[in-house]
Design an enzyme around this catalytic site. Sequence first.
Site, PDB file in Angstrom:
ATOM      1  N   ASN A   1      -8.738  -1.422   4.171  1.00 41.05           N
ATOM      2  CA  ASN A   1      -8.785  -1.621   2.722  1.00 41.05           C
ATOM      3  C   ASN A   1      -7.629  -2.478   2.217  1.00 41.05           C
ATOM      4  OD1 ASN A   1      -6.878   0.285   3.292  1.00 41.05           O
ATOM      5  ND2 ASN A   1      -7.536   1.765   1.766  1.00 41.05           N
TER       6      ASN A   1
ATOM      7  N   THR B   1      -2.515   1.018  -4.668  1.00 39.87           N
ATOM      8  CA  THR B   1      -3.054   2.102  -3.848  1.00 39.87           C
ATOM      9  C   THR B   1      -4.361   2.630  -4.426  1.00 39.87           C
ATOM     10  OG1 THR B   1      -2.586   4.323  -2.990  1.00 39.87           O
ATOM     11  CG2 THR B   1      -1.619   3.764  -5.105  1.00 39.87           C
TER      12      THR B   1
ATOM     13  N   ASP C   1      -4.924   5.810  -4.298  1.00 39.61           N
ATOM     14  CA  ASP C   1      -4.632   7.209  -4.602  1.00 39.61           C
ATOM     15  C   ASP C   1      -4.721   7.504  -6.096  1.00 39.61           C
ATOM     16  OD1 ASP C   1      -4.295   8.463  -2.214  1.00 39.61           O
ATOM     17  OD2 ASP C   1      -2.190   7.945  -2.024  1.00 39.61           O
TER      18      ASP C   1
ATOM     19  N   LYS D   1      -5.520  28.874  -6.616  1.00 40.17           N
ATOM     20  CA  LYS D   1      -4.349  27.996  -6.486  1.00 40.17           C
ATOM     21  C   LYS D   1      -4.698  26.656  -7.130  1.00 40.17           C
ATOM     22  CE  LYS D   1      -5.548  26.221  -1.874  1.00 40.17           C
ATOM     23  NZ  LYS D   1      -5.168  26.136  -0.464  1.00 40.17           N
TER      24      LYS D   1
ATOM     25  N   PHE E   1     -12.590  22.844  -5.264  1.00 39.20           N
ATOM     26  CA  PHE E   1     -11.766  21.894  -6.015  1.00 39.20           C
ATOM     27  C   PHE E   1     -12.576  20.660  -6.392  1.00 39.20           C
ATOM     28  CE2 PHE E   1      -9.710  17.824  -5.416  1.00 39.20           C
ATOM     29  CZ  PHE E   1      -8.734  17.842  -6.382  1.00 39.20           C
TER      30      PHE E   1
ATOM     31  N   ASP F   1       0.859  -1.173   0.000  1.00 40.22           N
ATOM     32  CA  ASP F   1       0.000   0.000   0.000  1.00 40.22           C
ATOM     33  C   ASP F   1       0.903   1.234   0.000  1.00 40.22           C
ATOM     34  OD1 ASP F   1      -2.289   1.621   0.347  1.00 40.22           O
ATOM     35  OD2 ASP F   1      -1.973   1.628   2.510  1.00 40.22           O
TER      36      ASP F   1
END
Length: 1249
Positions: free
Chosen positions: A892, A730, A732, A617, A594, A452
């Site tokens: 997870n 992952t 991500d 930004k 965002f 991970d």
Amino acid sequence: MSTRRRADSQDSLEEPNDEVVPYSDDETDDELEDELDQTQDQLPEEPGVEARPAPAAVEPGWSVRANDREYCKRPEFQKKVFLCIKKSKYSGNAIKTYKYNVITFLPLNLYEQFKRAANLYFLCLLILQIIPQISTLPWYTTLVPLVLVLGITAIKDLADDLARHRMDNEINNRKCDVLLNGRFVETKWMNIQVGDVVRLKKNDFIPADILTLSSSNPNSLCYVETAELDGETNLKFKMGLKVTDERLQEENQLANFNAMIMCEEPNNRLDKFVGTMIWESQSYALDLDHMLLRGCKIRNTDVCHGLVIFAGNDTKIMRNGGKTRFKRTTIDKLMNYMVYTIFVLLILICAGLAIGHTYWYESIGMNAWYLYDGLDQTSSYRGFLSFWGYIIILNTMVPISLYVSVEVIRLGQSKFINWDLQMYYAEKDTPAKARTTTLNEQLGQIEYIFSDKTGTLTQNIMAFKKCTITGRSYGEPTNSEGVSLERGKPADFSWNKYADKKFQFHDSFLVTCIRSKKDPQMLEFFKLLSLCHTVMVEQKEDELVYQAASPDEGALVTAARNFGFVFLSRTQDTITISEMGEETSYEVLALLDFNSDRKRMSIILRFPDGKLRLYCKGADTVIYQRLAENSPNKETTQEALDIFANETLRTLCLCYKDISESDYEAWAQKHQTASVSMGNREEALDVVYEEIEKDLMLIGATAIEDKLQDGVPETIAKLAKADIKIWVLTGDKKETAENIGFSCQLLTDDMKLHYGEDVNDQLKERQTRRRNDPQGRNKKIKEPFFTGPDKNALIITGGWLNEILYEKKKKRRRLRLKKLGKRHTNPNKPSDIDQPIDDWEKEKRQEDFVDMACECSAVICCRVTPKQKANVVSLVKRCKRAVTLSIGDGANDVNMIKTADIGVGISGQEGMQAVMSSDYAFAQFRYLERLLLVHGRWSYIRMCKFLGYFFYKNFAFTLVHFWFSFFNGFSSQTAYEDWFITLYNVCYSSLPVLLVGLLDQDVNDKLSLRFPKLYLPGQLGVMFNYKTFFVSLFHGIFTSLIIFFIPYGAFLQTMGQDGEAPSDYQSLAVVAASSLIITVNLQISLNTSYWTFVNFFAVLGSIAIYFGIMFDIHSAGIHVIFPSTFTFTGAASNALRQPYLWLTIILTVGICLLPVVCIQFLYQTIWPSVGDRIQRNRKKFEKEDEEEERKKRKPTFQRGARSRRSAYAFSHSTGYANLITTGRSIRQRPRTRPELRDSIREVPQAENN
């Protein structure tokens, strides 16, 4: 890294979305089969088949009635458990992971132990020994070792199960307030049921999957920490429905709550929940934002009320656990096959000896009057009895003590891991923990590691490291005058009463510039950081607590605070900051939040002087497209961004734009129209945002470090040298995962990166070639996918993984139709030629993907689900037959940890789900290096040496009976005395080999880490295989030949000093036994690489114990007490007083050991292994290590030659803008705000994983 254009996909109309986590299917294969079995009868009938009565309508899958426990016990919710026994489909909240209870322990444990072939074999042997006609050995020779083995194993299993009982009891006995009979009563977790209303308090763990009803926060907002789910301390918000928030605050209101909840069946999807609440004839939609999941923790919320929807094993965290698999090592499996081989050899030998006895009795036995035993038995029947007699005699070829010795060695090796201080993490008082004792040697054979990212490779800590403002970069160590320093010290922030003491920045010149207030752009830079964010602040005991949607935002706001721009408070339409000590409030006109497509956020503010300004930004790739043509410092900022990216820092561009009142009014009308749009609201808002976010003026950029755990790059490099391949799996985003890959040096600048579209194209090309080749199904294409000299790396998202591997969504219908006997055809739609046409092609496609991935130096799978993580591990195990290890820190990762051969959990965090499911646990990723290269390698070498020697010593011991049978008419007579046979493996030869299995090491731990190539023999399995087994067999045959025939020759026609010839059977047995004991104990001495006093004592002690027990057993005193049991009276003293018999023993031992000494000498001289060469120069290397320790310095950073764009420093999910702009999270602002303390505390945040 240049932006890559995605190739067109021919597999589907739209390509996989790299930003989305693709939960393709939340059922396992077994669940899918079960579901199809259950639903098969409900499918439409075939045309022409007689229609059946329609089944009675039932209520939808999962329904819960508040405050009504009896509702779940209705007959329609009962399911069959066994035969006619039924129970409710609603699970209780008690967790059960233990295997035994008081009643079932003995029978169940014995059943499990006798499933092991060797134990069952010895039980049958014991029964045979009770039969007088075939018993050649007393029953106790088998009973004593069998009871010992069963007892030790049972005690070990009991200890493991008691630990599981304790853990279960600890969780099940946690307390929670449950609404019973109109009042909240403190209740144990195990007694909570579906439909209960519960009350949770701050810092409470959530006991079940609960629907949020109300909380003490505005709009029933509730903050939760997901550490138990994903190992992170990231705060997420949940909220109740408006109707429940307004009407369910008091105890009596909650007691009268009687809503019906209709929702999806229990599943493992952590990202989804769909349901409806029906209350007082009104329906209200429910989604995941309303659910509190079991295992999370209530934070920053004083009280929260909720309704239990899923309990116990039905909760999402338990559903994500996957099946608990029984793990066995490669050596275990190989050892079983070898035991089966020994069984076959044993039967063949016994059959041959039985046939020999038949022929001997017909030709000699029945004609010798002195051998007549008074029994009228045929030679064939006597041969049959002889067969079983030899089965009993030669049973020690399958050593019963082998298994108990293996268990003792594994237990000892596990303790060494637990006691290793170099794997102890003092900061959190967390030692390494071997949670299983059966897999240690497998640690020395790992080929693939699946890791991970968040919390495993990284610390979940973001640090503001550098920045560039108006073209000048800051962050390198400098003093207050701007002079560069070799070793900088942290800048002094003592002038700022709000400064965070933990914040460190080494550029003191930037602090000086800020305090001088000479550069307005520099002040604007930090003002933007303090204003443009969605961080929420709460006042707790005169302190400010920041709650950020991402750790990046928390780090940026903290940096602004230290440089004098402190975010103090916000309301729905204002934000207040302290600017270098002066408090200023700004009116918030719009907050443009965002999301993963925009990759930026903006805020429009009205300044106190009436001026309007937009601050923005975002990622440089989107900001540079929106800059004004006259925006300054583009090139210099771009150069700084490239440098930051090469240092693997996460970059973010800052810019602003002044807006006129008229432009804002026109834009605000469009924004209002888009925000109330009923269809495609998000797309409409994005279009409006685009209109205002253009012609921006660049100020500078920030660089944030996503801190790796200590030693991660070095560990990965060291494991790579050991030929261990590391895959990162992952949840991500692709950019973040790729950035971390470069940070930890898993990815390097000289690697060629391949993405999902590239992989898909190559796999389709290979598939097409196989189809076009007439022999394609009969031959394997061995061509590599990558032919160039470059190193390759694979980066693939979960969506592409499903596309490439043809995941189970398409499999569901095919399986269903297969059960109905139909073909999967659709005449209205042509078949897709790029999809596999059958299971064989799908299997080949998966194998091709694994082959391609294995050609790469690094593999990163991002945006993958917990199920996909496990599937990838399973795929590599199946296709490569490799030994795998998975390491993670959250719930997870549990499925992945359970699927791999070895599962490692990162402990020391608050989330312990991964640790509870793991085989080994420690606090830092860097300890993996020591676990594998030191403990794993040592364990493998020790176990291989132990097994090879153990087989040898038992062959040498047992086959003496075989040679002796040629001289006793194959009559099943033993070559040794009975008690020697009983004690041989227990007392005479067990301790030295046990110590080798526990303590031996070819080189010390420092050299093991210095030379990772020493790990390769374990991966190749060269130290224990069928070759080494047969070497042990032939070595044992040679030793048994020498041990029998040299004493036999010495006894043949000899005369003692006293004129007598001690050539009787008992003296021969004593000499052979003495030669055997000395030989096998000296043989283990030759195999010992690491000598200690304990080893020396064990070898000599075993020989001494043998002679001491033998003289006692052969004494006249014990014969008088037990005349029928001890029959070798005086044999030892009579035989061993003859000097020539001692010479016989010495000659026998010498001939047995001399060839071994010569072969070992030749191997180490002519064909030395890597270990031999290192061992030969051990002292030299140890001296070098000592010198290196003295000279050790921190390595300097080397920038890469290629520019990479780092991931944008934003959260991976939408921020808190919606909560802020609607005012749902804002408390009434106090009229007077008390003075804040000097320290402002920030709650640590982390990314989603």
